[in-house]
Design a protein around this motif. Structure first.
Motif, short mmCIF file in Angstrom:
data_model
loop_
_atom_site.label_atom_id
_atom_site.label_comp_id
_atom_site.label_asym_id
_atom_site.label_seq_id
_atom_site.Cartn_x
_atom_site.Cartn_y
_atom_site.Cartn_z
N SER A 8 5.08 -0.65 -1.73
CA SER A 8 5.76 0.42 -1.01
C SER A 8 5.26 0.47 0.42
CB SER A 8 5.55 1.78 -1.69
OG SER A 8 4.35 2.37 -1.26
N VAL A 9 6.03 1.11 1.25
CA VAL A 9 5.63 1.26 2.65
C VAL A 9 4.34 2.06 2.75
CG1 VAL A 9 7.02 3.33 3.07
CG2 VAL A 9 6.45 1.83 4.97
N TRP A 10 4.15 3.01 1.84
CA TRP A 10 2.93 3.82 1.88
C TRP A 10 1.69 2.98 1.58
CZ3 TRP A 10 4.15 7.58 4.66
CH2 TRP A 10 5.36 8.23 4.53
N ASP A 11 1.83 2.02 0.68
CA ASP A 11 0.71 1.13 0.40
C ASP A 11 0.34 0.31 1.64
OD1 ASP A 11 0.42 1.86 -2.32
OD2 ASP A 11 2.06 0.51 -2.88
N ALA A 12 1.34 0.00 2.44
CA ALA A 12 1.11 -0.81 3.64
C ALA A 12 0.48 -0.02 4.78
CB ALA A 12 2.43 -1.43 4.10
N ILE A 13 0.86 1.24 4.94
CA ILE A 13 0.42 1.95 6.13
C ILE A 13 -0.74 2.92 5.91
CG2 ILE A 13 2.66 1.73 7.25
CD1 ILE A 13 3.20 4.66 6.60
N GLU A 14 -1.01 3.30 4.69
CA GLU A 14 -2.12 4.23 4.44
C GLU A 14 -3.43 3.47 4.27
OE1 GLU A 14 -2.11 7.44 4.82
OE2 GLU A 14 0.04 7.48 5.18
N ASP A 15 -4.53 4.13 4.61
CA ASP A 15 -5.84 3.49 4.60
C ASP A 15 -6.42 3.29 3.20
OD1 ASP A 15 -5.91 3.29 7.39
OD2 ASP A 15 -6.81 5.29 7.60
N THR A 16 -6.05 4.18 2.27
CA THR A 16 -6.63 4.09 0.93
C THR A 16 -5.52 4.21 -0.12
OG1 THR A 16 -6.99 6.47 0.66
CG2 THR A 16 -8.77 5.20 1.72
N PRO A 17 -5.77 3.72 -1.32
CA PRO A 17 -4.79 3.89 -2.40
C PRO A 17 -4.54 5.36 -2.72
CG PRO A 17 -6.42 2.24 -3.01
CD PRO A 17 -6.89 2.87 -1.73
N GLU A 21 -0.83 7.13 -2.71
CA GLU A 21 -0.26 7.83 -3.86
C GLU A 21 0.16 9.24 -3.47
OE1 GLU A 21 0.63 6.69 -6.90
OE2 GLU A 21 0.04 4.74 -6.10
N ASN A 22 -0.65 9.92 -2.68
CA ASN A 22 -0.32 11.27 -2.24
C ASN A 22 0.97 11.25 -1.42
OD1 ASN A 22 -0.46 13.64 -0.24
ND2 ASN A 22 -2.02 14.15 -1.77
N MET A 23 1.11 10.30 -0.53
CA MET A 23 2.31 10.20 0.30
C MET A 23 3.54 9.87 -0.55
SD MET A 23 1.43 11.08 3.26
CE MET A 23 2.54 10.50 4.51
N LYS A 24 3.38 9.03 -1.55
CA LYS A 24 4.51 8.71 -2.43
C LYS A 24 5.03 9.95 -3.14
CE LYS A 24 2.76 4.10 -3.48
NZ LYS A 24 2.17 3.28 -4.55
N LEU A 25 4.10 10.77 -3.65
CA LEU A 25 4.49 11.99 -4.34
C LEU A 25 5.16 12.98 -3.39
CD1 LEU A 25 1.37 12.50 -6.62
CD2 LEU A 25 3.67 11.84 -7.35
N ARG A 26 4.59 13.13 -2.20
CA ARG A 26 5.17 14.04 -1.22
C ARG A 26 6.55 13.57 -0.80
NH1 ARG A 26 0.14 14.03 2.64
NH2 ARG A 26 1.60 14.80 4.19
N ALA A 27 6.70 12.28 -0.57
CA ALA A 27 8.01 11.74 -0.16
C ALA A 27 9.05 11.98 -1.24
CB ALA A 27 7.89 10.25 0.15
N ARG A 28 8.68 11.76 -2.49
CA ARG A 28 9.62 11.95 -3.59
C ARG A 28 10.06 13.42 -3.69
NH1 ARG A 28 11.71 8.86 -8.03
NH2 ARG A 28 10.55 7.30 -6.88
#
Length: 93
Positions: A8-17, A21-28
């Motif tokens: 996912s794009v979040w895996d690419a741009i965030e510093d930590t896993p 994961e937090n960004m994925k949940l918020r985006a959803r």
């Protein structure tokens, strides 16, 4: 050139896993809330009243300003609208 691939794009741009994961949940949650507003034909003012927030907050939501929203706020908004949230946890692939 780096040919590293991410799921996912979040895996690419965030510093930590954890951050990813937090960004994925918020985006959803944000996508589901904006879809709900659009699908039901609510104005931003009506959505704000229903969600228990201000109209500018709904504007931020509709514009996808993800950094302005935490998980708690998004869950509260969804619950205020009568939406049910389910979550599954599994081991990473």
């Amino acid at each position: 050139m780096n040919s590293e691939q991410f799921s996912s794009v979040w895996d690419a741009i965030e510093d930590t896993p954890e951050e990813a994961e937090n960004m994925k949940l918020r985006a959803r949650l944000m996508m589901n809330l904006t879809d709900y507003i659009t699908r039901t034909g609510l104005s931003q003012a009506q959505a704000a009243k229903l969600f228990g927030v201000t109209q500018p907050r709904i504007s931020d939501l509709m514009r996808g300003k993800i950094n302005l929203f935490g998980l708690d706020a998004l869950v509260n908004m969804a619950a205020s609208a009568g939406l049910h949230i389910e979550m599954w946890v599994r081991e990473a692939a």
